[in-house]
Design an enzyme around this catalytic site. Sequence first.
Site, short mmCIF file in Angstrom:
data_model
loop_
_atom_site.label_atom_id
_atom_site.label_comp_id
_atom_site.label_asym_id
_atom_site.label_seq_id
_atom_site.Cartn_x
_atom_site.Cartn_y
_atom_site.Cartn_z
N CYS A 101 0.87 -1.18 0.00
CA CYS A 101 0.00 0.00 0.00
C CYS A 101 0.90 1.23 0.00
CB CYS A 101 -0.99 -0.02 1.16
SG CYS A 101 -0.25 0.06 2.81
N ASN A 151 2.26 1.57 4.41
CA ASN A 151 2.55 0.33 5.15
C ASN A 151 2.25 0.48 6.64
OD1 ASN A 151 5.38 -1.85 5.92
ND2 ASN A 151 3.35 -2.47 5.27
N CYS A 159 -1.49 1.09 7.48
CA CYS A 159 -2.92 0.77 7.65
C CYS A 159 -3.34 -0.50 6.91
CB CYS A 159 -3.81 1.92 7.19
SG CYS A 159 -3.57 3.44 8.12
N ARG A 160 -3.35 -0.45 5.57
CA ARG A 160 -3.95 -1.55 4.80
C ARG A 160 -3.05 -2.77 4.62
NH1 ARG A 160 -5.18 2.08 -0.20
NH2 ARG A 160 -3.25 2.94 0.64
N SER A 161 -1.81 -2.58 4.15
CA SER A 161 -1.00 -3.77 3.85
C SER A 161 -0.57 -4.56 5.10
CB SER A 161 0.19 -3.44 2.94
OG SER A 161 1.06 -2.50 3.50
N ASP A 206 -8.47 3.89 1.63
CA ASP A 206 -7.38 4.20 2.54
C ASP A 206 -7.91 4.69 3.89
OD1 ASP A 206 -5.09 4.97 3.77
OD2 ASP A 206 -4.24 5.92 2.00
#
Length: 148
Positions: A9, A12, A14-16, A118
Site C-alpha cells: 500500500c 505500510n 494501515c492496509r498492507s 485508505d
Amino acid sequence: MLKSILFVCLGNICRSPLAEGVAKAYIEEKALAIDAESAGTGSWHIGEAPCEGSQKIAKLHGIDISHHRARQITKEDLKKFDLLVALDSKNLADLRSMGASNVVKLGSFGYDGADVPDPYFFDGFEGFEKVYEMIETCTRNLIDEYSR
Ligand code: 4NP
C-alpha cells in the site's frame, strides 16, 4: 506453487499490514508454506507500528499486528517475491512504474477490482470493519486461487 507474497500500500501502516496479518493467519490455518510480508511505496512512516484502527480491527478478529514495523518497498523485493499484491490502483501503477510484472490488485479477488479504501483518511474507527471484510475476503480468495 506460490512461495511468497508481498502486500503493498502507500504507507505500510494501515492496509498492507492488515492484509499481511490476515494472510499469515489463513496460511497457518491451511497449513500452507507461503511467506507473506508487506511494504509501502512511500517513505513517510518507515519504522512505525500499524495505525491504531488497523491494530484494533485485527485484534477484534484475533490477529495481532502490533509487532509490525513499516518499511518501504525496494527494487530487490520485485525479484524476491513471487507475487506483489497492490491494495489500490495507485499502488498498482507505482509498482508497474518500478518495473514490476508479477503484480495483481487485491480487489480483483472478490470485489470486482475495487480499490481498498485508505483508512488513513477515515474519521475515527468507522469504516475499518468494511476495509477488514474486503481485505479478508480477497486475501483468502487470492491464496485459495494460488495454492490450488
Ligand atoms: P496505508 O495508509 O497506505 O494504508 O498505510 C496511509 C498511510 C499514510 C499515508 C497515506 C496512507 N500518508 O499520506 O502519510
